[in-house]
Design a protein around this motif. Structure first.
Motif, PDB file in Angstrom:
ATOM      1  N   ASP A 198      51.810 -92.024  41.848  1.00 16.42           N
ATOM      2  CA  ASP A 198      53.111 -92.717  41.265  1.00 16.42           C
ATOM      3  C   ASP A 198      52.842 -93.610  40.420  1.00 16.42           C
ATOM      4  OD1 ASP A 198      51.782 -94.984  42.352  1.00 16.42           O
ATOM      5  OD2 ASP A 198      52.559 -94.710  44.285  1.00 16.42           O
ATOM      6  N   LYS A 199      53.649 -94.235  39.901  1.00 16.33           N
ATOM      7  CA  LYS A 199      53.501 -95.095  38.446  1.00 16.33           C
ATOM      8  C   LYS A 199      52.396 -95.867  38.597  1.00 16.33           C
ATOM      9  CE  LYS A 199      57.125 -98.488  38.601  1.00 16.33           C
ATOM     10  NZ  LYS A 199      58.139 -99.078  37.917  1.00 16.33           N
ATOM     11  N   TYR A 200      52.194 -96.577  39.905  1.00 13.95           N
ATOM     12  CA  TYR A 200      51.245 -97.415  40.129  1.00 13.95           C
ATOM     13  C   TYR A 200      49.736 -97.105  40.045  1.00 13.95           C
ATOM     14  CZ  TYR A 200      55.575-100.077  41.402  1.00 13.95           C
ATOM     15  OH  TYR A 200      56.659-100.749  41.354  1.00 13.95           O
ATOM     16  N   GLN A 201      49.737 -95.952  40.712  1.00 13.16           N
ATOM     17  CA  GLN A 201      48.254 -95.212  40.480  1.00 13.16           C
ATOM     18  C   GLN A 201      48.069 -94.834  39.163  1.00 13.16           C
ATOM     19  OE1 GLN A 201      49.549 -92.296  43.591  1.00 13.16           O
ATOM     20  NE2 GLN A 201      48.143 -93.164  45.101  1.00 13.16           N
ATOM     21  N   ASN A 202      48.900 -94.291  38.424  1.00 14.32           N
ATOM     22  CA  ASN A 202      48.909 -93.944  37.178  1.00 14.32           C
ATOM     23  C   ASN A 202      48.456 -94.965  36.326  1.00 14.32           C
ATOM     24  OD1 ASN A 202      48.721 -91.722  35.178  1.00 14.32           O
ATOM     25  ND2 ASN A 202      50.891 -91.870  34.852  1.00 14.32           N
ATOM     26  N   ASN A 203      49.201 -95.913  36.279  1.00 13.76           N
ATOM     27  CA  ASN A 203      48.904 -97.356  35.566  1.00 13.76           C
ATOM     28  C   ASN A 203      47.464 -97.854  36.138  1.00 13.76           C
ATOM     29  OD1 ASN A 203      51.094 -96.984  34.012  1.00 13.76           O
ATOM     30  ND2 ASN A 203      52.319 -98.584  35.612  1.00 13.76           N
ATOM     31  N   TRP A 204      46.971 -97.657  37.197  1.00 19.70           N
ATOM     32  CA  TRP A 204      45.606 -98.238  37.501  1.00 19.70           C
ATOM     33  C   TRP A 204      44.648 -97.734  36.734  1.00 19.70           C
ATOM     34  CZ3 TRP A 204      44.087-102.557  39.267  1.00 19.70           C
ATOM     35  CH2 TRP A 204      43.037-102.708  39.646  1.00 19.70           C
ATOM     36  N   ASN A 205      44.849 -96.453  36.536  1.00 20.63           N
ATOM     37  CA  ASN A 205      43.725 -95.572  35.528  1.00 20.63           C
ATOM     38  C   ASN A 205      43.843 -95.880  34.167  1.00 20.63           C
ATOM     39  OD1 ASN A 205      41.850 -93.825  36.608  1.00 20.63           O
ATOM     40  ND2 ASN A 205      42.905 -92.199  36.199  1.00 20.63           N
ATOM     41  N   ARG A 206      44.594 -96.675  33.713  1.00 20.97           N
ATOM     42  CA  ARG A 206      44.377 -97.115  32.142  1.00 20.97           C
ATOM     43  C   ARG A 206      43.494 -98.155  31.818  1.00 20.97           C
ATOM     44  NH1 ARG A 206      50.632 -98.997  30.993  1.00 20.97           N
ATOM     45  NH2 ARG A 206      50.101 -97.987  28.772  1.00 20.97           N
ATOM     46  N   SER A 207      42.923 -98.244  30.682  1.00 19.39           N
ATOM     47  CA  SER A 207      41.940 -99.171  30.360  1.00 19.39           C
ATOM     48  C   SER A 207      42.610-100.716  30.431  1.00 19.39           C
ATOM     49  CB  SER A 207      41.480 -98.813  29.108  1.00 19.39           C
ATOM     50  OG  SER A 207      42.474 -98.845  28.249  1.00 19.39           O
ATOM     51  N   ILE A 208      41.678-101.439  30.446  1.00 21.18           N
ATOM     52  CA  ILE A 208      42.106-102.997  30.534  1.00 21.18           C
ATOM     53  C   ILE A 208      42.637-103.316  29.206  1.00 21.18           C
ATOM     54  CG2 ILE A 208      41.180-105.361  30.625  1.00 21.18           C
ATOM     55  CD1 ILE A 208      38.833-104.223  32.132  1.00 21.18           C
ATOM     56  N   SER A 209      43.764-103.960  29.571  1.00 18.46           N
ATOM     57  CA  SER A 209      44.564-104.466  28.214  1.00 18.46           C
ATOM     58  C   SER A 209      44.171-105.306  27.512  1.00 18.46           C
ATOM     59  CB  SER A 209      45.928-105.103  28.774  1.00 18.46           C
ATOM     60  OG  SER A 209      46.563-105.930  27.782  1.00 18.46           O
ATOM     61  N   SER A 210      44.191-105.301  25.914  1.00 22.05           N
ATOM     62  CA  SER A 210      43.727-106.327  24.974  1.00 22.05           C
ATOM     63  C   SER A 210      44.118-107.608  25.362  1.00 22.05           C
ATOM     64  CB  SER A 210      43.959-105.927  23.662  1.00 22.05           C
ATOM     65  OG  SER A 210      45.452-105.699  23.537  1.00 22.05           O
ATOM     66  N   ALA A 211      45.149-107.794  26.079  1.00 19.82           N
ATOM     67  CA  ALA A 211      45.608-109.146  26.469  1.00 19.82           C
ATOM     68  C   ALA A 211      44.987-109.702  27.729  1.00 19.82           C
ATOM     69  CB  ALA A 211      47.247-109.173  26.783  1.00 19.82           C
ATOM     70  N   ASN A 212      44.136-109.023  28.472  1.00 22.14           N
ATOM     71  CA  ASN A 212      43.353-109.424  29.805  1.00 22.14           C
ATOM     72  C   ASN A 212      42.460-110.413  29.332  1.00 22.14           C
ATOM     73  OD1 ASN A 212      41.414-109.477  31.784  1.00 22.14           O
ATOM     74  ND2 ASN A 212      42.579-107.695  32.838  1.00 22.14           N
ATOM     75  N   THR A 213      42.635-111.556  29.877  1.00 26.37           N
ATOM     76  CA  THR A 213      41.554-112.717  29.519  1.00 26.37           C
ATOM     77  C   THR A 213      40.363-113.005  30.496  1.00 26.37           C
ATOM     78  OG1 THR A 213      42.901-114.433  30.640  1.00 26.37           O
ATOM     79  CG2 THR A 213      43.345-114.018  28.321  1.00 26.37           C
ATOM     80  N   THR A 214      40.652-112.265  31.679  1.00 25.73           N
ATOM     81  CA  THR A 214      39.347-112.261  32.703  1.00 25.73           C
ATOM     82  C   THR A 214      38.569-111.404  32.689  1.00 25.73           C
ATOM     83  OG1 THR A 214      40.648-110.932  34.288  1.00 25.73           O
ATOM     84  CG2 THR A 214      41.250-113.024  34.472  1.00 25.73           C
ATOM     85  N   GLY A 215      38.735-110.158  31.988  1.00 28.19           N
ATOM     86  CA  GLY A 215      37.754-108.725  31.914  1.00 28.19           C
ATOM     87  C   GLY A 215      37.893-108.013  33.236  1.00 28.19           C
ATOM     88  N   ILE A 216      38.712-108.403  34.028  1.00 30.68           N
ATOM     89  CA  ILE A 216      38.820-107.622  35.421  1.00 30.68           C
ATOM     90  C   ILE A 216      40.110-107.068  35.525  1.00 30.68           C
ATOM     91  CG2 ILE A 216      38.667-107.488  37.777  1.00 30.68           C
ATOM     92  CD1 ILE A 216      36.632-110.112  37.452  1.00 30.68           C
ATOM     93  N   LYS A 217      40.278-105.642  35.718  1.00 26.93           N
ATOM     94  CA  LYS A 217      41.451-105.083  35.880  1.00 26.93           C
ATOM     95  C   LYS A 217      42.199-105.681  37.207  1.00 26.93           C
ATOM     96  CE  LYS A 217      41.565-100.703  35.125  1.00 26.93           C
ATOM     97  NZ  LYS A 217      41.526 -99.139  35.193  1.00 26.93           N
ATOM     98  N   GLY A 218      43.480-106.104  36.983  1.00 27.31           N
ATOM     99  CA  GLY A 218      44.254-106.410  38.233  1.00 27.31           C
ATOM    100  C   GLY A 218      44.326-108.019  38.576  1.00 27.31           C
ATOM    101  N   LEU A 219      43.195-108.809  37.960  1.00 31.12           N
ATOM    102  CA  LEU A 219      42.975-110.011  38.200  1.00 31.12           C
ATOM    103  C   LEU A 219      43.564-111.002  36.970  1.00 31.12           C
ATOM    104  CD1 LEU A 219      41.707-112.142  40.041  1.00 31.12           C
ATOM    105  CD2 LEU A 219      39.677-111.989  38.534  1.00 31.12           C
ATOM    106  N   SER A 220      44.323-112.107  37.468  1.00 29.12           N
ATOM    107  CA  SER A 220      44.839-112.933  36.249  1.00 29.12           C
ATOM    108  C   SER A 220      44.490-114.457  36.998  1.00 29.12           C
ATOM    109  CB  SER A 220      46.295-112.790  36.134  1.00 29.12           C
ATOM    110  OG  SER A 220      46.897-113.098  37.395  1.00 29.12           O
ATOM    111  N   TRP A 221      44.405-115.259  35.712  1.00 27.83           N
ATOM    112  CA  TRP A 221      44.216-116.552  36.097  1.00 27.83           C
ATOM    113  C   TRP A 221      45.557-117.459  36.706  1.00 27.83           C
ATOM    114  CZ3 TRP A 221      39.484-118.156  35.691  1.00 27.83           C
ATOM    115  CH2 TRP A 221      38.421-117.418  34.823  1.00 27.83           C
ATOM    116  N   ASN A 222      45.097-118.443  37.659  1.00 28.54           N
ATOM    117  CA  ASN A 222      46.206-119.179  38.358  1.00 28.54           C
ATOM    118  C   ASN A 222      46.117-120.352  37.551  1.00 28.54           C
ATOM    119  OD1 ASN A 222      48.103-120.453  39.906  1.00 28.54           O
ATOM    120  ND2 ASN A 222      46.884-119.877  41.898  1.00 28.54           N
ATOM    121  N   LYS A 223      47.264-120.619  36.892  1.00 33.31           N
ATOM    122  CA  LYS A 223      47.458-121.848  36.114  1.00 33.31           C
ATOM    123  C   LYS A 223      48.165-122.911  36.881  1.00 33.31           C
ATOM    124  CE  LYS A 223      46.686-119.378  31.816  1.00 33.31           C
ATOM    125  NZ  LYS A 223      47.284-119.170  30.509  1.00 33.31           N
TER     126      LYS A 223
END
Length: 116
Positions: free
Chosen positions: A91-116
């Motif tokens: 499905d689109k979620y599984q397909n997107n998970w296989n993508r490389s880490i976005s250049s906008a990612n500031t954590t360096g970990i796929k799927g993880l974001s900062w809680n501000k």
């Protein structure tokens, strides 16, 4: 929509290499035995059949199973590797998970974001 039967009349698919070859010459451009399709700007192989462009990965699944899928994922992330063992329905979620880490990612970990 193209059928498995019609696809097998036009093309032969190699499960290991993932390449399609034409079964007969259709024009001066398409010759029997030549590798079908071309690589798009996004890095995927597409094959033109009767004026319509089809992703080779979806045609591979259709060729083997008889089902034309809505989404296909390249397991090893190599978009030109359309070998059947490298393809899976997704499905689109599984397909997107296989993508490389976005250049906008500031954590360096796929799927993880900062809680501000």
């Amino acid at each position: 929509m193209i059928t498995q039967e019609y696809l097998k009349v036009l093309l032969t698919y190699d499960l290991t290499s993932g390449l399609f070859t034409w079964n007969f010459s259709k024009s001066n451009v398409v010759k029997k035995g030549e590798i079908a399709g071309s690589i798009t700007g996004y890095g995927y192989r597409e094959i033109m059949i009767d004026g319509k462009s089809y992703p080779a990965s979806k045609l591979a699944v259709l060729y083997v199973t008889g089902i034309y899928p809505s989404k296909v994922d390249h397991i090893n992330t190599v978009t030109t590797d359309d070998s059947y063992s490298n393809l899976r329905l997704a499905d689109k979620y599984q397909n997107n998970w296989n993508r490389s880490i976005s250049s906008a990612n500031t954590t360096g970990i796929k799927g993880l974001s900062w809680n501000k």
